[in-house]
Design a protein around this motif. Structure first.
Motif, PDB file in Angstrom:
ATOM      1  N   ALA A 134       7.383   1.821 -13.141  1.00  0.00           N
ATOM      2  CA  ALA A 134       7.233   2.452 -11.827  1.00  0.00           C
ATOM      3  C   ALA A 134       8.148   1.827 -10.780  1.00  0.00           C
ATOM      4  O   ALA A 134       8.161   2.279  -9.636  1.00  0.00           O
ATOM      5  N   GLY A 135       8.881   0.798 -11.164  1.00  0.00           N
ATOM      6  CA  GLY A 135       9.776   0.142 -10.214  1.00  0.00           C
ATOM      7  C   GLY A 135       9.059  -0.745  -9.225  1.00  0.00           C
ATOM      8  O   GLY A 135       9.563  -0.984  -8.121  1.00  0.00           O
ATOM      9  N   VAL A 136       7.876  -1.237  -9.620  1.00  0.00           N
ATOM     10  CA  VAL A 136       7.090  -2.106  -8.740  1.00  0.00           C
ATOM     11  C   VAL A 136       7.255  -3.556  -9.180  1.00  0.00           C
ATOM     12  O   VAL A 136       6.881  -3.899 -10.308  1.00  0.00           O
ATOM     13  N   PRO A 137       7.807  -4.418  -8.320  1.00  0.00           N
ATOM     14  CA  PRO A 137       7.904  -5.838  -8.679  1.00  0.00           C
ATOM     15  C   PRO A 137       6.506  -6.420  -8.870  1.00  0.00           C
ATOM     16  O   PRO A 137       5.678  -6.337  -7.962  1.00  0.00           O
ATOM     17  N   PRO A 138       6.184  -6.965 -10.033  1.00  0.00           N
ATOM     18  CA  PRO A 138       4.818  -7.455 -10.283  1.00  0.00           C
ATOM     19  C   PRO A 138       4.489  -8.688  -9.451  1.00  0.00           C
ATOM     20  O   PRO A 138       5.307  -9.588  -9.298  1.00  0.00           O
ATOM     21  N   THR A 139       3.294  -8.687  -8.897  1.00  0.00           N
ATOM     22  CA  THR A 139       2.771  -9.870  -8.213  1.00  0.00           C
ATOM     23  C   THR A 139       1.524 -10.310  -8.975  1.00  0.00           C
ATOM     24  O   THR A 139       0.959  -9.541  -9.759  1.00  0.00           O
ATOM     25  N   ALA A 140       1.060 -11.514  -8.724  1.00  0.00           N
ATOM     26  CA  ALA A 140      -0.075 -12.053  -9.471  1.00  0.00           C
ATOM     27  C   ALA A 140      -1.312 -11.183  -9.344  1.00  0.00           C
ATOM     28  O   ALA A 140      -2.032 -10.941 -10.312  1.00  0.00           O
ATOM     29  N   ASP A 141      -1.579 -10.669  -8.131  1.00  0.00           N
ATOM     30  CA  ASP A 141      -2.803  -9.901  -7.928  1.00  0.00           C
ATOM     31  C   ASP A 141      -2.698  -8.464  -8.421  1.00  0.00           C
ATOM     32  O   ASP A 141      -3.697  -7.753  -8.433  1.00  0.00           O
ATOM     33  N   LYS A 160       3.396  -4.194  -0.259  1.00  0.00           N
ATOM     34  CA  LYS A 160       4.794  -3.858   0.054  1.00  0.00           C
ATOM     35  C   LYS A 160       5.596  -3.584  -1.214  1.00  0.00           C
ATOM     36  O   LYS A 160       6.544  -2.788  -1.191  1.00  0.00           O
ATOM     37  N   ALA A 161       5.206  -4.220  -2.313  1.00  0.00           N
ATOM     38  CA  ALA A 161       5.916  -3.997  -3.575  1.00  0.00           C
ATOM     39  C   ALA A 161       5.737  -2.565  -4.069  1.00  0.00           C
ATOM     40  O   ALA A 161       6.531  -2.077  -4.880  1.00  0.00           O
ATOM     41  N   GLN A 162       4.699  -1.866  -3.590  1.00  0.00           N
ATOM     42  CA  GLN A 162       4.418  -0.502  -4.045  1.00  0.00           C
ATOM     43  C   GLN A 162       4.950   0.568  -3.109  1.00  0.00           C
ATOM     44  O   GLN A 162       4.771   1.764  -3.357  1.00  0.00           O
ATOM     45  N   ILE A 163       5.607   0.155  -2.033  1.00  0.00           N
ATOM     46  CA  ILE A 163       6.062   1.103  -1.017  1.00  0.00           C
ATOM     47  C   ILE A 163       6.992   2.149  -1.601  1.00  0.00           C
ATOM     48  O   ILE A 163       6.825   3.359  -1.353  1.00  0.00           O
ATOM     49  N   GLN A 175       9.314   3.178   6.034  1.00  0.00           N
ATOM     50  CA  GLN A 175       8.980   2.527   7.301  1.00  0.00           C
ATOM     51  C   GLN A 175       7.554   2.882   7.743  1.00  0.00           C
ATOM     52  O   GLN A 175       6.817   2.029   8.253  1.00  0.00           O
ATOM     53  N   GLU A 176       7.157   4.139   7.537  1.00  0.00           N
ATOM     54  CA  GLU A 176       5.796   4.546   7.895  1.00  0.00           C
ATOM     55  C   GLU A 176       4.765   3.809   7.042  1.00  0.00           C
ATOM     56  O   GLU A 176       3.709   3.393   7.543  1.00  0.00           O
ATOM     57  N   LEU A 177       5.069   3.650   5.758  1.00  0.00           N
ATOM     58  CA  LEU A 177       4.143   2.954   4.870  1.00  0.00           C
ATOM     59  C   LEU A 177       4.043   1.480   5.227  1.00  0.00           C
ATOM     60  O   LEU A 177       2.958   0.900   5.180  1.00  0.00           O
ATOM     61  N   GLU A 178       5.150   0.881   5.597  1.00  0.00           N
ATOM     62  CA  GLU A 178       5.116  -0.532   5.981  1.00  0.00           C
ATOM     63  C   GLU A 178       4.287  -0.730   7.239  1.00  0.00           C
ATOM     64  O   GLU A 178       3.550  -1.708   7.368  1.00  0.00           O
ATOM     65  N   THR A 179       4.365   0.233   8.162  1.00  0.00           N
ATOM     66  CA  THR A 179       3.552   0.171   9.373  1.00  0.00           C
ATOM     67  C   THR A 179       2.067   0.278   9.025  1.00  0.00           C
ATOM     68  O   THR A 179       1.228  -0.446   9.585  1.00  0.00           O
ATOM     69  N   LEU A 180       1.720   1.166   8.085  1.00  0.00           N
ATOM     70  CA  LEU A 180       0.330   1.301   7.656  1.00  0.00           C
ATOM     71  C   LEU A 180      -0.189   0.008   7.050  1.00  0.00           C
ATOM     72  O   LEU A 180      -1.338  -0.394   7.289  1.00  0.00           O
ATOM     73  N   ILE A 181       0.641  -0.649   6.264  1.00  0.00           N
ATOM     74  CA  ILE A 181       0.235  -1.912   5.638  1.00  0.00           C
ATOM     75  C   ILE A 181      -0.059  -2.959   6.703  1.00  0.00           C
ATOM     76  O   ILE A 181      -1.082  -3.662   6.643  1.00  0.00           O
ATOM     77  N   ILE A 182       0.790  -3.050   7.697  1.00  0.00           N
ATOM     78  CA  ILE A 182       0.587  -4.023   8.772  1.00  0.00           C
ATOM     79  C   ILE A 182      -0.701  -3.717   9.533  1.00  0.00           C
ATOM     80  O   ILE A 182      -1.481  -4.619   9.854  1.00  0.00           O
ATOM     81  N   GLN A 183      -0.956  -2.435   9.783  1.00  0.00           N
ATOM     82  CA  GLN A 183      -2.147  -2.035  10.533  1.00  0.00           C
ATOM     83  C   GLN A 183      -3.439  -2.303   9.755  1.00  0.00           C
ATOM     84  O   GLN A 183      -4.495  -2.475  10.359  1.00  0.00           O
ATOM     85  N   ASN A 184      -3.357  -2.327   8.436  1.00  0.00           N
ATOM     86  CA  ASN A 184      -4.547  -2.516   7.603  1.00  0.00           C
ATOM     87  C   ASN A 184      -4.586  -3.875   6.916  1.00  0.00           C
ATOM     88  O   ASN A 184      -5.270  -4.051   5.915  1.00  0.00           O
ATOM     89  N   THR A 185      -3.862  -4.824   7.479  1.00  0.00           N
ATOM     90  CA  THR A 185      -3.881  -6.188   6.958  1.00  0.00           C
ATOM     91  C   THR A 185      -4.887  -7.029   7.729  1.00  0.00           C
ATOM     92  O   THR A 185      -4.823  -7.110   8.960  1.00  0.00           O
ATOM     93  N   ASP A 186      -5.831  -7.619   7.025  1.00  0.00           N
ATOM     94  CA  ASP A 186      -6.806  -8.514   7.643  1.00  0.00           C
ATOM     95  C   ASP A 186      -6.231  -9.922   7.678  1.00  0.00           C
ATOM     96  O   ASP A 186      -5.778 -10.444   6.653  1.00  0.00           O
ATOM     97  N   GLY A 187      -6.262 -10.542   8.852  1.00  0.00           N
ATOM     98  CA  GLY A 187      -5.721 -11.882   8.994  1.00  0.00           C
ATOM     99  C   GLY A 187      -6.671 -12.945   8.484  1.00  0.00           C
ATOM    100  O   GLY A 187      -7.757 -12.659   7.970  1.00  0.00           O
ATOM    101  N   ARG A 188      -6.274 -14.177   8.630  1.00  0.00           N
ATOM    102  CA  ARG A 188      -7.121 -15.302   8.224  1.00  0.00           C
ATOM    103  C   ARG A 188      -8.377 -15.354   9.089  1.00  0.00           C
ATOM    104  O   ARG A 188      -8.330 -15.070  10.285  1.00  0.00           O
ATOM    105  N   PHE A 189      -9.510 -15.727   8.479  1.00  0.00           N
ATOM    106  CA  PHE A 189     -10.759 -15.856   9.217  1.00  0.00           C
ATOM    107  C   PHE A 189     -10.628 -16.976  10.233  1.00  0.00           C
ATOM    108  O   PHE A 189     -10.271 -18.108   9.893  1.00  0.00           O
ATOM    109  N   LEU A 190     -10.897 -16.646  11.490  1.00  0.00           N
ATOM    110  CA  LEU A 190     -10.758 -17.574  12.617  1.00  0.00           C
ATOM    111  C   LEU A 190      -9.331 -18.107  12.737  1.00  0.00           C
ATOM    112  O   LEU A 190      -9.087 -19.118  13.391  1.00  0.00           O
ATOM    113  N   GLY A 191      -8.413 -17.406  12.090  1.00  0.00           N
ATOM    114  CA  GLY A 191      -7.010 -17.775  12.194  1.00  0.00           C
ATOM    115  C   GLY A 191      -6.564 -18.917  11.305  1.00  0.00           C
ATOM    116  O   GLY A 191      -5.381 -19.243  11.257  1.00  0.00           O
ATOM    117  N   ILE A 192      -7.511 -19.531  10.556  1.00  0.00           N
ATOM    118  CA  ILE A 192      -7.134 -20.695   9.746  1.00  0.00           C
ATOM    119  C   ILE A 192      -7.671 -20.639   8.314  1.00  0.00           C
ATOM    120  O   ILE A 192      -7.113 -21.289   7.424  1.00  0.00           O
TER     121      ILE A 192
END
Length: 214
Positions: A134-141, A160-163, A175-192
């Motif tokens: 599928a042309g997707v660079p494999p990541t561990a997860d 991002k590897a599946q974009i 570019q639209e898909l990358e924006t969606l990924i950023i919008q649906n990314t959960d950050g670190r809990f309490l930032g750390i």
């Protein structure tokens, strides 16, 4: 002090503590949860554009179509066993968790032979070949399961590897898909604590909404 008075005091104390601990406290916690944290208290349920519940933000779901961002592999198939044929008793027991197989165990790589998989092969090797095709660079997860095997997130790198694949299948700009990924990314809990993760169900719902809007 008489035995009768001591026994009466013990009974009254037990009754009062039972009222506080078994009735008042639970109902107070329920009220606080429903008022302050209603989303979390009711299972972190996710609804589609029609208001129908489609899942929970805490429990992973399988996605394998090229039109969607694929989820992380699961040793329990995300508890999607057929109720009419649940030989492993997944739905009855709510089993989740990793296989507990050591890296040296060849069974870790085995793939269960199914109707659409006439030739037994290695699961990890099969997933690697599928991603490569599928042309997707494999990541561990995208190759290995999580500890709970019900992980609803993948890493931003895995998303991002599946974009390219999703963009081609849906005729949407990367570019639209990358924006969606950023919008649906959960950050670190309490930032750390922890690492950023992308909730697959939320991302794919946003993907469907984007296609509908366009």
């Amino acid at each position: 002090m008489s035995f009768t008075r001591e026994a009466s005091r013990a009974i009254r104390s037990t009754f009062v503590l039972w009222i506080i601990g078994a009735i008042i406290y639970p109902f107070v916690m329920i009220a606080v949860g429903q008022i302050v944290f209603p989303y979390q208290a009711n299972g972190s349920l996710i609804k589609d554009s029609q208001g129908q519940v489609v899942g929970s933000a805490l429990i992973g779901q399988p996605f394998s179509s090229d039109r969607y961002f694929n989820s992380r592999p699961s040793t329990t198939s995300y508890s999607t066993a057929n109720p009419a044929k649940d030989d492993a008793k997944v739905l009855q027991t709510g089993v989740s968790g990793a296989s507990n197989l050591a890296p040296s165990n060849s069974a870790l790589l085995e793939r269960i032979k199914g109707k659409d998989d006439p030739d037994p092969s290695k699961r990890v090797e099969g997933d690697l070949n599928r991603l490569k095709k599928a042309g997707v660079p494999p990541t561990a997860d995208l190759v290995y399961t999580s500890g709970s095997s019900l992980d609803p997130h993948i890493t931003p790198e895995a998303a991002k590897a599946q974009i390219a694949r999703v963009a081609k299948a849906r005729a949407i700009s990367p570019q639209e898909l990358e924006t969606l990924i950023i919008q649906n990314t959960d950050g670190r809990f309490l930032g750390i604590f922890g690492e950023p993760g992308v909730n697959i169900l939320q991302l794919n719902l946003a993907l469907d909404a984007l296609k509908s809007a366009s």
